[in-house]
Design a protein around this motif. Structure first.
Motif, mmCIF file in Angstrom:
data_model
loop_
_atom_site.group_PDB
_atom_site.id
_atom_site.type_symbol
_atom_site.label_atom_id
_atom_site.label_comp_id
_atom_site.label_asym_id
_atom_site.label_seq_id
_atom_site.Cartn_x
_atom_site.Cartn_y
_atom_site.Cartn_z
ATOM 1 N N GLU A 227 0.827 -1.204 0.000
ATOM 2 C CA GLU A 227 0.000 0.000 0.000
ATOM 3 C C GLU A 227 0.864 1.259 0.000
ATOM 4 O OE1 GLU A 227 -4.066 1.638 0.406
ATOM 5 O OE2 GLU A 227 -3.288 -0.354 -0.066
ATOM 6 N N GLN A 228 1.991 1.220 0.745
ATOM 7 C CA GLN A 228 2.945 2.325 0.747
ATOM 8 C C GLN A 228 4.306 1.799 1.150
ATOM 9 O OE1 GLN A 228 1.817 5.822 2.995
ATOM 10 N NE2 GLN A 228 3.709 6.903 2.541
ATOM 11 N N SER A 240 0.113 7.846 2.275
ATOM 12 C CA SER A 240 -0.335 8.078 0.902
ATOM 13 C C SER A 240 -1.804 7.749 0.699
ATOM 14 C CB SER A 240 0.511 7.243 -0.067
ATOM 15 O OG SER A 240 0.376 5.852 0.219
ATOM 16 N N THR A 241 -2.390 6.963 1.607
ATOM 17 C CA THR A 241 -3.803 6.604 1.499
ATOM 18 C C THR A 241 -4.438 6.665 2.879
ATOM 19 O OG1 THR A 241 -3.502 4.227 1.887
ATOM 20 C CG2 THR A 241 -3.259 5.008 -0.386
ATOM 21 N N LEU A 242 -5.756 6.743 2.885
ATOM 22 C CA LEU A 242 -6.494 6.735 4.151
ATOM 23 C C LEU A 242 -6.275 5.427 4.898
ATOM 24 C CD1 LEU A 242 -8.537 7.947 6.125
ATOM 25 C CD2 LEU A 242 -10.372 7.086 4.650
ATOM 26 N N ARG A 243 -6.164 4.329 4.173
ATOM 27 C CA ARG A 243 -5.935 3.041 4.835
ATOM 28 C C ARG A 243 -4.620 3.053 5.612
ATOM 29 N NH1 ARG A 243 -6.644 -0.292 0.663
ATOM 30 N NH2 ARG A 243 -8.827 -0.611 1.193
ATOM 31 N N CYS A 279 -14.774 14.165 2.500
ATOM 32 C CA CYS A 279 -13.360 13.948 2.824
ATOM 33 C C CYS A 279 -13.199 13.292 4.193
ATOM 34 C CB CYS A 279 -12.597 15.278 2.830
ATOM 35 S SG CYS A 279 -12.440 16.025 1.209
ATOM 36 N N PHE A 348 -8.082 13.176 2.713
ATOM 37 C CA PHE A 348 -8.296 12.185 1.672
ATOM 38 C C PHE A 348 -9.732 12.243 1.179
ATOM 39 C CE2 PHE A 348 -5.049 10.545 4.542
ATOM 40 C CZ PHE A 348 -4.012 10.254 3.665
ATOM 41 N N GLU A 350 -13.205 10.719 0.030
ATOM 42 C CA GLU A 350 -14.000 9.529 0.329
ATOM 43 C C GLU A 350 -15.200 9.485 -0.598
ATOM 44 O OE1 GLU A 350 -15.113 9.419 4.506
ATOM 45 O OE2 GLU A 350 -13.803 7.678 4.678
#
Length: 354
Positions: A227-228, A240-243, A279, A348, A350
């Motif tokens: 994912e990163q 880099s992502t919400l996850r 967001c 981020f 959504e």
């Protein structure tokens, strides 16, 4: 020279110690890896971080050669070892492995365990002494495995893996069998041993503190993909992502509508990602500061941990936040506070139905 050329003859790009592209692996109906890409530089300690079932141990086994990828390519120091009709056996990859349970031979002494993987015809005794000194096991060579502490057993397994001078070392959850009180000290010892050995290392763990505290770079896995991939600081402060933001560390997530390229938060308007109508604003508790002026809040809870404290506060709109502060702050009788942010939070996009 063409304009697109960026490296001169004196600046040739470094050949990665590991280059994995598009790795996929299935066990029956279960997809363990699904298009994993990963680069590791020579001399680097890379930690693959992920929850149970994310594919991190499968990735390690593919790199070691214990499993064959269904798809994708693995290269070690520029040499293809798996993929596209190629498969190099584990013993020919120059890879050392420290297993989760250490896999020491109980009937052998420390010295005998360390010497086990060394080829005959070499000065095995000199190499064993060298590795015992490197790993802090001098004086324990004649000990039986059952006479060692957990940390000493781990260092014995590490010494055995380092003895043949592998070009790549793999460690599978190396701290999971240690008492929690030992882990921080042993992590530091392991990091120093690997630094002095100069061996390129890939370590897998589910423990965020382990990953962030010892890695040069962290690869965060989610459902069989990276994912990163970045430094511990990048992973934590620049997700880099919400996850990634929600999975690494403590995160306060405010889900708010966006309009006209901005999202309105209790701390002011922030730029919204292009086209976003809703967001997720991610704030770290340590980035919320108590100040004489700012966003008003009501104190609704307090927890003291010794090394820090967590203050629970409620904003005027009912949203609750957590504020991490040092151990010296006094909150007895405090019911109202004012809040400011140390730095802009991550924002981020959504989906509207999230």
């Amino acid at each position: 020279m063409p304009e697109f050329a960026t490296a001169t003859a004196h600046e040739a790009p470094m050949t990665p110690a590991l280059r994995a592209r598009g790795l996929a692996c299935r066990f029956g109906e279960v997809s363990a890896l699904d298009g994993l890409d990963l680069d590791v530089d020579p001399g680097e300690l890379c930690v693959i971080l992920g929850a149970s079932g994310s594919g991190k141990t499968t990735a390690l086994r593919l790199i070691a050669g214990f499993e064959r990828p269904g798809e994708g390519v693995i290269e070690l120091f520029g040499e293809r070892v798996a993929g596209e009709g190629t498969f190099v056996a584990p013993e020919r990859r120059g890879v050392g492995m420290v297993f989760q349970d250490y896999a020491l031979f109980p009937h052998l002494s420390v010295e005998q365990n360390v010497a086990y993987g060394l080829p005959r015809g070499t000065d095995r005794g000199a190499r064993v002494r060298e590795v015992l000194e490197l790993t802090g096991l001098v004086g324990l060579g004649t000990r039986a495995v059952h006479e060692l502490s957990g940390g000493e057993q781990q260092r014995t397994a590490l010494a055995r893996a380092l003895a043949p001078e592998p070009r790549l070392l793999l460690l599978d959850e190396p701290f999971s069998n240690l008492d929690p009180s030992l882990r921080a000290r042993v992590r530091g010892e392991l990091r120093e041993i690997l630094r002095r050995a100069g061996t390129t290392t890939i370590l897998v763990t589910h423990d965020q503190e382990e990953a962030l505290s010892i890695a040069d770079r962290v690869a965060f896995l989610w459902e069989g993909r990276v994912e990163q991939h970045g430094t511990p600081r990048e992973i934590y402060l620049e997700p880099s992502t919400l996850r990634v933001a929600e999975s690494i560390g403590d995160a306060i997530v405010l889900r708010l509508p966006a309009a006209n390229g901005a999202v309105r938060t209790p701390f002011g308007d922030l730029p919204a990602p292009p086209g976003a109508s809703r967001c997720a604003v991610v704030i770290r508790p340590e980035d919320v500061l108590l100040r004489e002026s700012g966003t008003p809040a009501e104190v609704c809870g307090h927890e003291f941990y010794g090394h820090d404290q967590m203050l629970h506060v409620r904003l005027a709109d009912g949203e609750e936040l957590r504020v991490r502060v040092g151990p010296g702050e006094e909150f007895a009788g405090l019911d109202r506070v004012a809040l400011q942010l140390r730095r802009p939070p991550a924002v981020f996009a959504e989906s509207p139905t999230a």
